[in-house]
Design an enzyme around this catalytic site. Sequence first.
Site, PDB file in Angstrom:
ATOM      1  N   GLU A 236       3.812   1.655   2.412  1.00 54.58           N
ATOM      2  CA  GLU A 236       4.970   0.756   2.288  1.00 54.58           C
ATOM      3  C   GLU A 236       5.850   1.125   1.101  1.00 54.58           C
ATOM      4  O   GLU A 236       6.924   0.547   0.916  1.00 54.58           O
ATOM      5  CB  GLU A 236       4.512  -0.711   2.121  1.00 54.58           C
ATOM      6  CG  GLU A 236       3.819  -1.294   3.325  1.00 54.58           C
ATOM      7  CD  GLU A 236       2.442  -0.683   3.525  1.00 54.58           C
ATOM      8  OE1 GLU A 236       1.682  -0.619   2.549  1.00 54.58           O
ATOM      9  OE2 GLU A 236       2.152  -0.233   4.648  1.00 54.58           O
TER      10      GLU A 236
ATOM     11  N   GLY B 276      -6.673 -23.992  15.553  1.00 61.51           N
ATOM     12  CA  GLY B 276      -8.095 -24.186  15.286  1.00 61.51           C
ATOM     13  C   GLY B 276      -8.646 -23.138  14.341  1.00 61.51           C
ATOM     14  O   GLY B 276      -9.796 -23.226  13.922  1.00 61.51           O
TER      15      GLY B 276
ATOM     16  N   GLY C  78       0.861  -1.180   0.000  1.00 57.89           N
ATOM     17  CA  GLY C  78       0.000   0.000   0.000  1.00 57.89           C
ATOM     18  C   GLY C  78       0.894   1.225   0.000  1.00 57.89           C
ATOM     19  O   GLY C  78       2.131   1.112   0.040  1.00 57.89           O
ATOM     20  N   SER C  79       0.258   2.390   0.014  1.00 55.53           N
ATOM     21  CA  SER C  79       1.040   3.630  -0.092  1.00 55.53           C
ATOM     22  C   SER C  79       2.049   3.762   1.045  1.00 55.53           C
ATOM     23  O   SER C  79       3.184   4.202   0.831  1.00 55.53           O
ATOM     24  CB  SER C  79       0.101   4.831  -0.089  1.00 55.53           C
ATOM     25  OG  SER C  79      -0.774   4.751   1.028  1.00 55.53           O
TER      26      SER C  79
ATOM     27  N   HIS D 242     -10.246 -29.549  23.782  1.00 59.99           N
ATOM     28  CA  HIS D 242     -11.199 -28.830  22.922  1.00 59.99           C
ATOM     29  C   HIS D 242     -12.593 -28.854  23.535  1.00 59.99           C
ATOM     30  O   HIS D 242     -13.409 -27.979  23.269  1.00 59.99           O
ATOM     31  CB  HIS D 242     -11.202 -29.506  21.532  1.00 59.99           C
ATOM     32  CG  HIS D 242     -12.049 -28.819  20.502  1.00 59.99           C
ATOM     33  ND1 HIS D 242     -12.421 -29.422  19.326  1.00 59.99           N
ATOM     34  CD2 HIS D 242     -12.586 -27.576  20.453  1.00 59.99           C
ATOM     35  CE1 HIS D 242     -13.151 -28.591  18.601  1.00 59.99           C
ATOM     36  NE2 HIS D 242     -13.263 -27.462  19.269  1.00 59.99           N
TER      37      HIS D 242
ATOM     38  N   GLU E  31      -4.076 -10.359   3.217  1.00 59.10           N
ATOM     39  CA  GLU E  31      -3.034 -10.455   4.243  1.00 59.10           C
ATOM     40  C   GLU E  31      -3.073 -11.757   5.031  1.00 59.10           C
ATOM     41  O   GLU E  31      -2.041 -12.202   5.555  1.00 59.10           O
ATOM     42  CB  GLU E  31      -3.107  -9.245   5.165  1.00 59.10           C
ATOM     43  CG  GLU E  31      -2.659  -7.933   4.516  1.00 59.10           C
ATOM     44  CD  GLU E  31      -3.703  -7.265   3.616  1.00 59.10           C
ATOM     45  OE1 GLU E  31      -4.787  -7.860   3.410  1.00 59.10           O
ATOM     46  OE2 GLU E  31      -3.445  -6.158   3.127  1.00 59.10           O
TER      47      GLU E  31
ATOM     48  N   HIS F 184       0.095  -3.721   5.155  1.00 64.94           N
ATOM     49  CA  HIS F 184      -0.348  -2.347   4.913  1.00 64.94           C
ATOM     50  C   HIS F 184      -1.151  -1.810   6.096  1.00 64.94           C
ATOM     51  O   HIS F 184      -2.341  -2.110   6.234  1.00 64.94           O
ATOM     52  CB  HIS F 184      -1.190  -2.324   3.634  1.00 64.94           C
ATOM     53  CG  HIS F 184      -1.635  -0.942   3.262  1.00 64.94           C
ATOM     54  ND1 HIS F 184      -0.800   0.147   3.326  1.00 64.94           N
ATOM     55  CD2 HIS F 184      -2.820  -0.473   2.805  1.00 64.94           C
ATOM     56  CE1 HIS F 184      -1.453   1.222   2.936  1.00 64.94           C
ATOM     57  NE2 HIS F 184      -2.687   0.876   2.620  1.00 64.94           N
TER      58      HIS F 184
HETATM   59  C1  LIG Z   1     -11.564 -18.825  11.322  1.00 73.28           C
HETATM   60  C2  LIG Z   1     -12.533 -19.905  11.687  1.00 73.28           C
HETATM   61  N1  LIG Z   1     -13.856 -19.714  11.472  1.00 73.28           N
HETATM   62  C3  LIG Z   1     -14.737 -20.687  11.798  1.00 73.28           C
HETATM   63  C4  LIG Z   1     -14.314 -21.854  12.376  1.00 73.28           C
HETATM   64  C5  LIG Z   1     -15.304 -22.921  12.825  1.00 73.28           C
HETATM   65  N2  LIG Z   1     -15.172 -24.165  12.076  1.00 73.28           N
HETATM   66  C6  LIG Z   1     -14.493 -25.214  12.559  1.00 73.28           C
HETATM   67  S1  LIG Z   1     -14.501 -26.515  11.556  1.00 73.28           S
HETATM   68  C7  LIG Z   1     -15.447 -25.714  10.425  1.00 73.28           C
HETATM   69  C8  LIG Z   1     -15.875 -26.401   9.183  1.00 73.28           C
HETATM   70  C9  LIG Z   1     -14.807 -26.547   8.148  1.00 73.28           C
HETATM   71  O1  LIG Z   1     -15.362 -27.054   6.999  1.00 73.28           O
HETATM   72  P1  LIG Z   1     -14.552 -27.867   5.937  1.00 73.28           P
HETATM   73  O2  LIG Z   1     -13.238 -27.262   5.699  1.00 73.28           O
HETATM   74  O3  LIG Z   1     -15.425 -28.082   4.765  1.00 73.28           O
HETATM   75  O4  LIG Z   1     -14.229 -29.251   6.635  1.00 73.28           O
HETATM   76  P2  LIG Z   1     -15.258 -30.340   7.166  1.00 73.28           P
HETATM   77  O5  LIG Z   1     -15.645 -29.895   8.520  1.00 73.28           O
HETATM   78  O6  LIG Z   1     -16.395 -30.393   6.222  1.00 73.28           O
HETATM   79  O7  LIG Z   1     -14.416 -31.570   7.212  1.00 73.28           O
HETATM   80  C10 LIG Z   1     -15.741 -24.426  10.855  1.00 73.28           C
HETATM   81  C11 LIG Z   1     -16.538 -23.435  10.101  1.00 73.28           C
HETATM   82  C12 LIG Z   1     -12.925 -21.974  12.632  1.00 73.28           C
HETATM   83  N3  LIG Z   1     -12.430 -23.063  13.218  1.00 73.28           N
HETATM   84  N4  LIG Z   1     -12.060 -21.012  12.259  1.00 73.28           N
END
Ligand SMILES: Cc1ncc(C[n+]2csc(CCOP(=O)(O)OP(=O)(O)O)c2C)c(N)n1
Length: 541
Positions: free
Chosen positions: A39, A407, A36-37, A288, A58, A81
């Site tokens: 940088e 995650g 961006g500008s 988890h 990003e 940026h």
């Molecule tokens: C940034 C983010 N947003 C939302 C989630 C919640 N989340 C965990 S697993 C998942 C589904 C992922 O779907 P996909 O990649 O199709 O794999 P599948 O579960 O179908 O095997 C989501 C939305 C997360 N972990 N991280």
Amino acid sequence: MSRKPIRTESKSITVKDATFGLLRAFGIKKVFGNPGSTELPFLSDWPDDIDYVLGLQEASVVGMADGYAQATRNAGFVNLHSGAGVGNALGNIYTAHRNQTPLVITAGQQARSILPLQAFLYAERASEFPRPYVKYSVEPARAEDVPAAIARAYYVAMQPPCGPTFVSVPIDDWARPTQPVEARQVSRELGPDPAAMKALVTAFSESKRPALVVGPGVDRAGAVELMVRVAEKVRAAVWVSPFSARCSFPERHPQFAGFLHASPGQLSDALRDHDLVVVIGAPVFTFHVEGHASIFEGATTIFQITDDPTAAAVTPSGASIIATMKPALAMLLELLPETKRAMPAGRTLPPAPTAADPIPVEFLLHSLAVSMPGDAILAEEAPSHRPAMQKFMPMRGQDSFYTMASGGLGHSLPAAVGLSLGHPGVRTVCLIGDGSAMYSIQALWTAAQRKLPLTVVVINNLGYGAMRSFSQVMQVRNVPGLELPGIDFVKLAEGMGCHAVRVSKAAELAPALRQGLAHHGVSLIEVTVDSAVPLLYAKKD
Ligand SMILES: Cc1ncc(C[n+]2csc(CCOP(=O)(O)OP(=O)(O)O)c2C)c(N)n1
Ligand SMILES: [Mg+2]
């Protein structure tokens, strides 16, 4: 000892030249960015010996730098940026923090003279924005302090536990005069306390059925071979820590016991038969879901070896030894006596799944495992399919497997691009869910432009399968937002310059994988699979 001459005259150079001098001295050969500008003065007259890797958003920029840093075991250098760019990057900065990936992240800032006017694109309290997911964060008080801040950011990022650091640089700083900054050697290995190691060796001698729980820290440290020698000498069963983001033990080894669940009850059950549990290169433990952790009730002796003092401090039970993996495992190998303990029985792998239509995910994963070249690298982000992958795709060990420890989705596709850049000539495979693929899809463009030997396998179950599964575990119904119809990954990939095919019949799979894995450049294989979801955790824990 020879003394350095005391500097009598000081040579003045620009902040920019001092910074590039440091990058070269630190062995930084690529800068990952989106410009961006603010940088432009940093980017002007770009030198031939440093590769600017352009990412089109990003999150992808940081994900690529993360993969590259993991592949090369040197800090990834990132240029973003201002506040907006850092904002887009934050999810993957969080992941780099959980991955313990060293990154030096710089971001442009408006000119110092107009900052008080809340100028267009200025970043408010820039150094606070990425906290707490950076180990060091600064907007230097003076332009001339920028190179020293970048040097500090590098040393801190590379010091265990590794992680991202951040330097905000006002646009007008780059041309200012400063003094060159000397690149220094800062050692990074931390030796273990010998008395604590002796206590661990005694615990091994007294144990009838010890278990090793290996985590990503071992592979990160390049210590898998040492890990295998320790496991063989001590004759322990080897488990993988929950959500390990790397492969720290060969998964076909006869002592390999399996993968621990991130559920306190299931993990405790799996380790129930062991009187000693030694966690190496991982937290104790990453959970988890809630549950009853009987493992902490005293019947099991717990030891931990970690390079992360915070991980040691939050461990609820047992003794922690703070050390980096290589000196700790080398000392352990030396101190351990030979043992007559019976070798533990390893896990038995399931038989090959049979073909069917619609394609069962297990069949896809097994077919992929047998088609991949022996030295291929796998980056995975397919949440509901992880257990099936662990069964049907045993990883080879050192530098073979990568995913995110956080995650947070949107890491593994750009990380695969960075891994490929860091391992030139080696086939990289990205195994990714249809949902996950959409978070940082533009990473495909960077890979295609560079004709990287990358094969992306999209497991299309038309939705967020893990969320469907979790809804069952949590016994919630009628949840919106879990179906993803109407995404054409073939067209998306072709639109960014990749070769792409769709497979929906089992008979078409093997030839498509063969061609995709041999393709010169980036290929994407979208595989429509049976949308049945596995149960990720036991319903009652
Ligand atoms: C940034 C983010 N947003 C939302 C989630 C919640 N989340 C965990 S697993 C998942 C589904 C992922 O779907 P996909 O990649 O199709 O794999 P599948 O579960 O179908 O095997 C989501 C939305 C997360 N972990 N991280
Ligand atoms: Mg899916």
